[in-house]
Design a protein around this motif. Structure first.
Motif, PDB file in Angstrom:
ATOM      1  N   TYR A 103       0.859  -1.191  -0.040  1.00 10.06           N
ATOM      2  CA  TYR A 103       0.051  -0.013  -0.089  1.00 10.06           C
ATOM      3  C   TYR A 103       0.989   1.193   0.003  1.00 10.06           C
ATOM      4  CZ  TYR A 103      -3.896  -3.060   1.687  1.00 10.06           C
ATOM      5  OH  TYR A 103      -5.012  -3.894   1.695  1.00 10.06           O
ATOM      6  N   LEU A 123       0.834  -5.300   3.331  1.00 12.18           N
ATOM      7  CA  LEU A 123      -0.139  -6.221   3.719  1.00 12.18           C
ATOM      8  C   LEU A 123       0.345  -7.416   3.665  1.00 12.18           C
ATOM      9  CD1 LEU A 123      -3.253  -6.456   4.780  1.00 12.18           C
ATOM     10  CD2 LEU A 123      -3.488  -7.022   2.135  1.00 12.18           C
ATOM     11  N   VAL A 127      -4.528 -12.253   5.202  1.00 14.63           N
ATOM     12  CA  VAL A 127      -5.382 -11.318   5.781  1.00 14.63           C
ATOM     13  C   VAL A 127      -6.637 -11.552   5.302  1.00 14.63           C
ATOM     14  CG1 VAL A 127      -5.780  -9.029   6.792  1.00 14.63           C
ATOM     15  CG2 VAL A 127      -3.625  -9.850   6.628  1.00 14.63           C
ATOM     16  N   TYR A 129     -10.164 -10.466   3.708  1.00 17.94           N
ATOM     17  CA  TYR A 129     -10.549  -9.383   2.847  1.00 17.94           C
ATOM     18  C   TYR A 129     -11.126  -8.298   3.656  1.00 17.94           C
ATOM     19  CZ  TYR A 129     -12.092  -6.275  -0.862  1.00 17.94           C
ATOM     20  OH  TYR A 129     -12.348  -5.248  -1.591  1.00 17.94           O
ATOM     21  N   GLN A 132      -8.344  -6.202   5.141  1.00 16.63           N
ATOM     22  CA  GLN A 132      -7.586  -5.662   4.452  1.00 16.63           C
ATOM     23  C   GLN A 132      -7.790  -3.965   4.152  1.00 16.63           C
ATOM     24  OE1 GLN A 132      -6.861  -7.834   0.701  1.00 16.63           O
ATOM     25  NE2 GLN A 132      -6.811  -9.468   1.791  1.00 16.63           N
ATOM     26  N   GLN A 133      -6.932  -3.288   3.156  1.00 12.64           N
ATOM     27  CA  GLN A 133      -7.295  -2.181   2.794  1.00 12.64           C
ATOM     28  C   GLN A 133      -7.337  -1.016   3.958  1.00 12.64           C
ATOM     29  OE1 GLN A 133      -9.470  -1.712  -1.207  1.00 12.64           O
ATOM     30  NE2 GLN A 133     -10.120  -3.840  -0.318  1.00 12.64           N
ATOM     31  N   ALA A 136      -6.796  -2.484   7.370  1.00 14.91           N
ATOM     32  CA  ALA A 136      -5.259  -2.690   7.903  1.00 14.91           C
ATOM     33  C   ALA A 136      -4.494  -1.617   8.280  1.00 14.91           C
ATOM     34  CB  ALA A 136      -4.929  -3.585   6.681  1.00 14.91           C
TER      35      ALA A 136
END
Length: 166
Positions: A103, A123, A127, A129, A132-133, A136
């Motif tokens: 990221y 990431l 992990v 979904y 995530q993003q 996280a």
């Protein structure tokens, strides 16, 4: 490495970032209390481990010059040079920390954390979904990783070696 998480005092952090001196400028000046583990440095840029990581090895990349506009504050050449450093440290991070995805993002505000900087975070694989993003990355949802100084120093040394090609 550790996966223990601790809560983050966002109110205190927000207060410091809005009323205190620029932490990047203070770090570069060697001010007490502002030390970070630097993993890359050249004459115009610096990359260092985030003191408040939500993901292992999370890095910040910044110009040494105090610039506040993440696009308009740079010539195209200077912007691309900074992005080359982001690429270099992200490549090193991927070599050191298990990574499903890197990221890269810039945060900050004219009201706090105004010195332009890019976040580079790995990431880890596996992990779910839903975690995530942004889930996280945000202190509120992820909490901070509890990484001691010895582990941080060892990670920084591994990153320096990977980034320098060693």
């Amino acid at each position: 490495m550790t996966s223990k998480r601790i809560p983050f005092d966002e109110a205190a952090y927000s207060h410091r970032s809005r009323t205190g001196p620029c932490f990047i400028c203070r770090m570069l000046a060697g001010a007490p209390g502002y030390r970070h583990e630097t993993v890359y440095e050249d004459d115009r840029h610096v990359a260092f481990l985030d003191k408040h990581p939500t993901l292992l090895g999370k890095l910040l990349v910044a110009p040494k010059l105090h610039i506040e506009d993440p696009v308009g504050g740079f010539t195209e050449t200077a912007y691309l040079a900074l992005q080359a450093v982001v690429h270099k440290v992200a490549t090193g991070l991927r070599q050191v920390v298990p990574t499903e995805r890197i990221y890269v993002y810039s945060l900050g505000s004219n009201q706090g954390n105004a010195h332009v900087h890019w976040h580079v975070a790995a990431l880890p694989p596996g992990v779910p979904y839903e975690r995530q993003q942004t889930n996280a990355l945000l202190w509120e949802t992820a909490g901070l990783l509890d990484v001691d100084e010895e582990t941080t120093a060892a990670l920084a040394e591994q990153l320096r070696a990977a980034i320098s090609g060693g």
